[in-house]
Design an enzyme around this catalytic site. Structure first.
Site, PDB file in Angstrom:
ATOM      1  N   LYS A 183     -37.039 -33.105 112.826  1.00 31.27           N
ATOM      2  CA  LYS A 183     -36.920 -34.535 113.132  1.00 31.27           C
ATOM      3  C   LYS A 183     -38.083 -35.301 112.494  1.00 31.27           C
ATOM      4  O   LYS A 183     -39.240 -35.117 112.878  1.00 31.27           O
ATOM      5  CB  LYS A 183     -36.934 -34.794 114.636  1.00 31.27           C
ATOM      6  CG  LYS A 183     -36.611 -36.258 114.938  1.00 31.27           C
ATOM      7  CD  LYS A 183     -36.886 -36.667 116.370  1.00 31.27           C
ATOM      8  CE  LYS A 183     -38.306 -37.103 116.580  1.00 31.27           C
ATOM      9  NZ  LYS A 183     -38.638 -38.371 115.895  1.00 31.27           N
ATOM     10  N   GLY A 235     -48.561 -34.568 115.531  1.00 29.89           N
ATOM     11  CA  GLY A 235     -48.531 -35.927 116.074  1.00 29.89           C
ATOM     12  C   GLY A 235     -49.674 -36.134 117.045  1.00 29.89           C
ATOM     13  O   GLY A 235     -50.720 -35.486 116.942  1.00 29.89           O
ATOM     14  N   SER A 236     -49.434 -37.003 118.009  1.00 33.10           N
ATOM     15  CA  SER A 236     -50.529 -37.367 118.910  1.00 33.10           C
ATOM     16  C   SER A 236     -50.822 -36.248 119.903  1.00 33.10           C
ATOM     17  O   SER A 236     -49.952 -35.447 120.247  1.00 33.10           O
ATOM     18  CB  SER A 236     -50.173 -38.640 119.669  1.00 33.10           C
ATOM     19  OG  SER A 236     -49.206 -38.354 120.644  1.00 33.10           O
ATOM     20  N   THR A 237     -52.064 -36.213 120.353  1.00 31.70           N
ATOM     21  CA  THR A 237     -52.461 -35.214 121.337  1.00 31.70           C
ATOM     22  C   THR A 237     -51.682 -35.401 122.638  1.00 31.70           C
ATOM     23  O   THR A 237     -51.278 -34.432 123.280  1.00 31.70           O
ATOM     24  CB  THR A 237     -53.981 -35.305 121.577  1.00 31.70           C
ATOM     25  OG1 THR A 237     -54.646 -34.861 120.381  1.00 31.70           O
ATOM     26  CG2 THR A 237     -54.429 -34.416 122.721  1.00 31.70           C
ATOM     27  N   GLU A 238     -51.439 -36.644 122.975  1.00 33.27           N
ATOM     28  CA  GLU A 238     -50.705 -36.930 124.216  1.00 33.27           C
ATOM     29  C   GLU A 238     -49.310 -36.292 124.198  1.00 33.27           C
ATOM     30  O   GLU A 238     -48.907 -35.618 125.152  1.00 33.27           O
ATOM     31  CB  GLU A 238     -50.619 -38.457 124.341  1.00 33.27           C
ATOM     32  CG  GLU A 238     -50.078 -38.957 125.635  1.00 33.27           C
ATOM     33  CD  GLU A 238     -49.707 -40.441 125.520  1.00 33.27           C
ATOM     34  OE1 GLU A 238     -50.171 -41.099 124.568  1.00 33.27           O
ATOM     35  OE2 GLU A 238     -48.941 -40.905 126.366  1.00 33.27           O
ATOM     36  N   GLY A 240     -48.366 -33.923 122.183  1.00 39.53           N
ATOM     37  CA  GLY A 240     -48.565 -32.477 122.058  1.00 39.53           C
ATOM     38  C   GLY A 240     -48.702 -31.814 123.416  1.00 39.53           C
ATOM     39  O   GLY A 240     -48.120 -30.763 123.680  1.00 39.53           O
ATOM     40  N   GLU A 257     -50.366 -29.559 115.812  1.00 38.17           N
ATOM     41  CA  GLU A 257     -51.396 -30.148 114.964  1.00 38.17           C
ATOM     42  C   GLU A 257     -51.540 -31.580 115.454  1.00 38.17           C
ATOM     43  O   GLU A 257     -50.660 -32.412 115.240  1.00 38.17           O
ATOM     44  CB  GLU A 257     -50.966 -30.062 113.501  1.00 38.17           C
ATOM     45  CG  GLU A 257     -52.119 -30.103 112.539  1.00 38.17           C
ATOM     46  CD  GLU A 257     -52.493 -31.504 112.161  1.00 38.17           C
ATOM     47  OE1 GLU A 257     -53.300 -32.102 112.915  1.00 38.17           O
ATOM     48  OE2 GLU A 257     -51.993 -31.998 111.163  1.00 38.17           O
ATOM     49  N   CYS A 291     -54.925 -37.645 110.563  1.00 36.57           N
ATOM     50  CA  CYS A 291     -55.462 -37.013 111.766  1.00 36.57           C
ATOM     51  C   CYS A 291     -56.844 -36.429 111.517  1.00 36.57           C
ATOM     52  O   CYS A 291     -57.664 -36.369 112.414  1.00 36.57           O
ATOM     53  CB  CYS A 291     -54.509 -35.947 112.278  1.00 36.57           C
ATOM     54  SG  CYS A 291     -53.876 -34.908 110.976  1.00 36.57           S
ATOM     55  N   GLU A 388     -59.099 -41.784 118.948  1.00 41.08           N
ATOM     56  CA  GLU A 388     -58.555 -41.797 117.601  1.00 41.08           C
ATOM     57  C   GLU A 388     -57.924 -43.163 117.344  1.00 41.08           C
ATOM     58  O   GLU A 388     -57.031 -43.586 118.073  1.00 41.08           O
ATOM     59  CB  GLU A 388     -57.506 -40.692 117.466  1.00 41.08           C
ATOM     60  CG  GLU A 388     -56.984 -40.551 116.061  1.00 41.08           C
ATOM     61  CD  GLU A 388     -56.011 -39.384 115.914  1.00 41.08           C
ATOM     62  OE1 GLU A 388     -55.188 -39.184 116.819  1.00 41.08           O
ATOM     63  OE2 GLU A 388     -56.089 -38.692 114.876  1.00 41.08           O
TER      64      GLU A 388
END
Lengths: 489, 310, 287
Positions: A183, A235-238, A240, A257, A291, A388
């Site tokens: 996606k 993508g974002s840590t959130e 993830g 990542e 990132c 970030e």
């Protein structure tokens, strides 16, 4: 009279964008069962480029089923040598149509054509070349004899390097014998959809690669689907974290990542002109939508002032504007939403008392733009030193000793990358050893190569992409299940 | 950056200063040059750049086989590069050996600068006395620009005091003539040396720093020129004096020349975009600039028969 | 017949190189497989877990910067000291796991040999897991494995010594510091092992052993901000495993999921590679 560069526009005639795109399932473009479409927009002009399908649960089911069939019947049983040849074909096709991909990437993402042309697209092709060669050599991947693929991989990629991230995900997965449901990000689907055409031109067996467009909801359905064996997410840590939670208690493997807040550390014996270039590459490459961006500049106090002056002088030569202009250095911010986020953090920087300097460049009337921005007098406690920003905003801090530089650099939940600038070899190696980050650039920054593993420590994620290490994200040893039940890493 | 309070003359003091300059990372400098070379200069920007480049040319002949006739022909071309088009500007200067300076001066009158290479060009292997005589001779013959070579052997041996002394001596012998100091960067090899030699030359009184004699295999390169442009930029920040830069040798095409103009603009800054502060040491470059100019004027590609040979 | 009254031992936790009782003051009864009372083991609380994390973080600093050679020597030393207590371990394992003499000896010998095997890896795994990378450009580029940091593990419930050693050794040989929750029902071999660790030059805090109920302690470790990874090998409840994995996601911890391998077979590098991070360094090559 001054030397003003005339516009040098890359022609967009090379790409033909369809008014609307279906989902790529089992080798064909199909309409989404929901009938729902969303628009993809050129961030530099706010022009609607095309309508994109939104995949729902039954589309995800169809894609996973197609990937499973292709996995069971074709791809996992095909010889590595033959899989390699398909991947080589893809690499060549990407090279042949490189200009088309570059222009399309720039239109959809807003990044300068110079970058999409010289970095994104050539590196994407290079990744397929690199992993193509691995497909028939997997017994050397470090997992013992006869390593096995994992099955169907769900891959969710971000909008900052749409085609390149697709290549980072697909190439190793396919080389190892997995099939894929991928996606792309909802604001940057077009190059993935053009890549679907490449799969067709390469005669890649139907179902080996399925591309589902859509937003977070589509991604969630892929993550939660029972037929998926592995999730790879960038993508974002959130997000993830939410994926890691969603996979808890399942047998699905995961690599992540995620975000970063890299320190770029400049010592007083640095090659200063190259360091300034490294600072610029570090934070203004791809509008800072990176990132691993060097978003925290750590300057040794004795050279702080002069380096900031040199940096400001240098930033005045940066050219912000039409991403299709071959001389543009800073393109558009990918979305209104992202621009809002950047501006919110810039306001926070102001409010917290950091000193802001903005490069003197005129912003176009249409589209979403952010001028290169530097904050000085930043402390570790400021939000702009911790969060970030994912935009062209640099936070400058200072340090006095190498230990202090290490302490400040590591004082973050992230650990993706770091930069060190010094002419002293032993200090570089000491610093490289002390920094808790997955990629260390010494006297350079933001270099990428398919042979070089990339990925983070701590909350920047786990697993590596690139290099021999990138294979273990998509393989298991033959006796897995004995003591190889590695969960998420 | 340190400040230069007193002129540094001894090897020890010069060494302390030059070796405290920031290092140059070769890979980074080369990458920066490569990035700048991807600038795409089109249309009116290109036309403007080509005319500026013509005005920056030091049209050069430095051959053992040079004759008065050859020098006169070159001077005629320097004055009027394209006889069919009076809108083409003259070049900046002609550059010849000292014994041809008088002929060159007679040919160009006061319209152009006459540069003479001196100081036992190209190797510089002669006594200081001979070198100074060489300089005085060329100035007396009408040269108003002197292109000297540094003693690379002394530089590489770390004898900075000697190199300084020689430049200071030549500068004095120049009188009012402008002094260009050739570093012969192809022999200095490292960009750290290029940066140090640039500073040494500037502090000793150079009006210009020049890359090469054209007589060794490696001549001007974009990374070397970037380092020299950074040096003049930093020297200006320190002293308020602008020193010129002259890449010489190996620049043959309009495309190359325009790349150098981009390097100037984005490294030292617009102030250096003038023949007073930037020159191309070249011979064949001029014809390529003229061909490009003709193409832009007529809209079709020109051919070598439509520009004159020297 | 020996009619001497034996001196019995008080079983305690092992944190930061010391042997504290649980701060909660609690103990629980340990029985052998015939349900005979063996001892009162300390029942660690969340605060003991917290103390162990603090100790492990301190231990990590020293241990991760020790030379690989030194780490190998220390692990080998643990094997040496275990060998000296071989009979005690055999007795402990027999009582804990209900094994016969031969089987019990085999398990203990395997545990000692396992340590020797992993000790030898200390200065080799980086050569196998690391490499230089031929990037397309003038850069020297190399990849090395580094320890993840502080790891919290739940030791196998059934294999009270061999399983425990097989979980501890690969994690610490790579430079991590460890908090391990011993088998709940048979913690005594683990406690004997702590006495070995305390006398085998293992720096304080590198290996911390808690006894008690994983369901009580592990969630605090899984959610702890200063723990970098969790090893769920010995978690037997699927619900608990899931809960711990969910807690771990809060700080993106590395997770090794529950497994019940045959501990007697020689392992591969899978465990050793589970708690290392891959670091890649670039530097230009220029004159």
């Amino acid at each position: 009279m001054t030397f003003e560069y005339a516009p040098a526009l890359e022609s967009r005639a090379i790409v033909s964008i369809a008014p609307s795109y279906g989902l790529f399932i089992n080798g064909e473009f199909v309409d989404p069962t929901s009938g729902k479409m969303f628009k993809t927009i050129n961030p530099a002009t706010e022009e609607v480029l095309a309508e994109i399908s939104e995949a729902n649960q039954s589309d995800v089911n169809a894609a996973v089923n197609s990937a499973r069939r292709a996995y069971d019947r074709i791809w996992s049983v095909m010889s590595g040598r033959d899989r390699a040849k398909y991947l080589f074909r893809i690499a060549r096709l990407l090279q042949e149509r490189a200009r088309e991909f570059a222009v399309l990437e720039t239109l959809d993402n807003g990044k300068p054509i110079r970058e999409s042309r010289d970095i994104d697209v050539p590196l994407a092709a290079a990744h397929f070349f690199y992993y193509a060669g691995w497909a028939d050599k997997l017994e050397y991947a470090g997992l013992g004899p006869n390593p096995a693929p994992l099955g169907v991989a769900g891959q969710i990629i971000p909008w900052n390097f749409p085609l390149l991230m697709l290549a980072w995900k697909l190439a190793p997965a396919l080389a190892c014998g997995n099939t894929v449901v991928l996606k792309p990000a909802e604001t940057t689907s077009l190059t993935a959809l053009l890549f679907a055409e490449i799969c067709q031109q390469a005669d890649l067996p139907p179902g080996v690669v399925n591309i589902l467009t859509g937003a977070g909801d589509t991604g969630r359905r892929i993550v939660e689907h029972d037929g998926i064996n592995k999730i790879a997410f960038t993508g974002s840590t959130e997000v993830g974290k939410s994926i890691q939670r969603a996979l808890a208690g399942t047998n699905k493997k995961l690599t992540l990542e995620l975000g970063g807040k890299a320190a770029n550390i400049i010592f007083d014996d640095a090659p200063i002109d190259q360091a300034v270039e490294g600072i610029v590459d570090g934070i203004f490459f791809n509008q800072g939508h990176v990132c691993c961006a060097g978003s925290r500049l750590l300057l040794q106090e004795s050279i702080a002032e002069e380096t900031i002056e040199a940096l400001k002088l240098r930033l005045q030569t940066l050219r912000l504007g039409d991403p299709l202009d071959k001389n543009t250095d800073i393109g558009a911010i990918n979305s209104r939403e992202q621009l809002d986020k950047i501006e919110e953090l810039i306001k926070a920087g102001d409010a917290e008392g950091a000193e802001r300097w903005t490069a003197p460049c005129e912003l176009p009337k249409q589209g979403w733009w952010c001028a290169p921005t530097i904050f000085t007098n930043v402390t570790q406690a400021h939000r702009i030193a911790r969060e970030e920003i994912f935009g062209p905003v640099l936070s400058v801090l200072t340090f006095r000793t190498p230990d202090e530089a290490v302490e400040k650099a590591n004082n973050t939940p992230f650990g993706l990358s770091a930069g060190i600038w010094s002419e002293k070899g032993s200090r570089i190696l000491w610093m490289a050893n002390q920094l808790r980050a997955g990629v260390i650039w010494a006297n350079t920054f933001n270099r990428f190569d398919p042979t070089s593993p990339f990925g983070g420590y701590k909350e920047s994620g786990f697993g590596r992409e690139g290099g021999i290490q990138g294979l273990s994200a998509y393989l298991q040893s033959a006796n897995e299940g004995d003591d190889q039940a590695r969960g998420t890493s | 950056m340190q400040t230069v309070a007193e002129p540094l003359t001894t090897t020890g003091a010069l060494r302390e200063f030059l070796h405290a300059l920031p290092g140059v990372d070769e890979v980074g400098a080369t990458a920066r040059a490569a990035a700048l070379s991807t600038r795409s200069i089109k249309n009116e920007a290109k036309a403007w750049a080509i005319d500026l480049a013509i005005r920056m040319v030091d049209l050069t002949t430095l051959e053992g086989m040079d004759t008065p006739a050859k020098v006169r022909a070159m001077c005629a071309k320097a004055l009027r590069p394209d006889p069919t088009d009076p809108t083409v500007p003259s070049v900046a200067a002609v550059c010849v050996y000292g014994d041809m300076a008088a002929i060159a001066r007679a040919s160009v009158g006061s319209a152009l600068h006459v540069a003479a290479v001196a100081t036992a060009f190209p190797s510089g292997r002669a006594s200081q006395e001979v070198k100074l005589h060489d300089v005085r001779d060329a100035v007396a013959a009408g040269a108003d620009e002197i292109d000297m070579v540094i003693d690379r052997g002394a530089f590489l041996a770390g004898n900075y005091g000697l190199v300084n002394e020689q430049i200071v001596g030549v500068k004095a012998a120049c009188g009012t003539a402008h002094l260009k100091v050739i570093l012969e960067t192809g022999e200095l090899r490292t960009l750290d040396n290029v940066r140090r030699a640039s500073w040494l030359a500037m502090m000793a009184g150079a009006d210009f720093i020049k890359t090469s004699t054209g007589k060794v295999p490696v001549a001007a390169t974009p990374p070397v020129t970037i380092v020299m442009l950074q040096a003049v930029r930093d020297y200006y920040a320190l002293t308020g004096t602008r020193i010129g830069v002259k890449p010489a040798g190996g620049i043959r095409t309009s495309k190359d020349a325009i790349k150098y103009l981009v390097l100037i603009k984005e490294t030292a800054g617009e102030a250096w975009l003038t023949p007073d502060l930037f020159r191309f040491g070249a011979s064949t470059l001029l014809n390529d600039l003229l061909l490009q100019r003709q193409r832009m004027a007529t809209g079709h590609y020109s051919g070598p028969d439509y520009v004159t040979i020297d | 017949m020996n009619d001497r009254v034996e001196v019995r031992k008080t079983y305690k936790l092992f944190i930061g190189g010391a042997f504290p009782r649980s701060e909660s003051g609690r103990t629980y009864e340990v029985h052998d497989t015939d349900d005979k009372f063996l001892a009162n083991a300390a029942k660690a609380s969340r605060k003991d877990g917290r103390d162990a994390v603090l100790a492990a973080r301190k231990g990590f600093a020293a241990w991760s910067s020790a030379t690989a050679y030194n780490r190998g020597q220390v692990l080998y030393r643990v094997a040496e000291v275990m060998e000296g207590r071989r009979d005690q371990f055999i007795t402990d394992v027999q009582a804990a796991e209900g094994l016969g003499d031969k089987k019990s000896a085999r398990v203990v010998d395997s545990a000692i040999d396992r340590l020797v095997w992993y000790a030898g890896w200390a200065d080799k795994y980086a050569q196998v897991l690391g490499n230089t990378n031929p990037v397309a450009g003038p850069y020297f580029n190399f990849t090395i494995p580094e320890p993840t940091g502080v790891v919290a593990a739940v030791a196998p419930q059934d294999s009270s010594l061999l399983g425990l050693v097989s979980v501890i050794a690969p994690t610490v040989v790579t430079g991590n510091a460890l908090i391990v929750i011993a088998s709940t029902k048979c913690p005594i071999p683990a406690i004997t092992l702590t006495e070995v660790l305390a006398t085998a030059d293992v720096p304080a805090g590198v290996i911390n052993v808690l006894t008690g109920d994983p369901a009580e302690i592990a969630p605090w470790l899984a959610s702890h901000g200063d723990v970098n990874a969790i090893d769920l090998t010995g978690v037997t409840s699927q619900d608990l495993a899931k809960q711990l994995e969910i807690e771990a996601a809060g700080t993106v911890k590395r997770v090794r999921r529950p497994a019940q391998p045959n501990w007697l077979t020689t392992p591969d590098l899978g465990r050793l590679a589970s708690f290392v991070e891959t670091k890649t360094v670039w530097h230009p090559i220029g004159a």
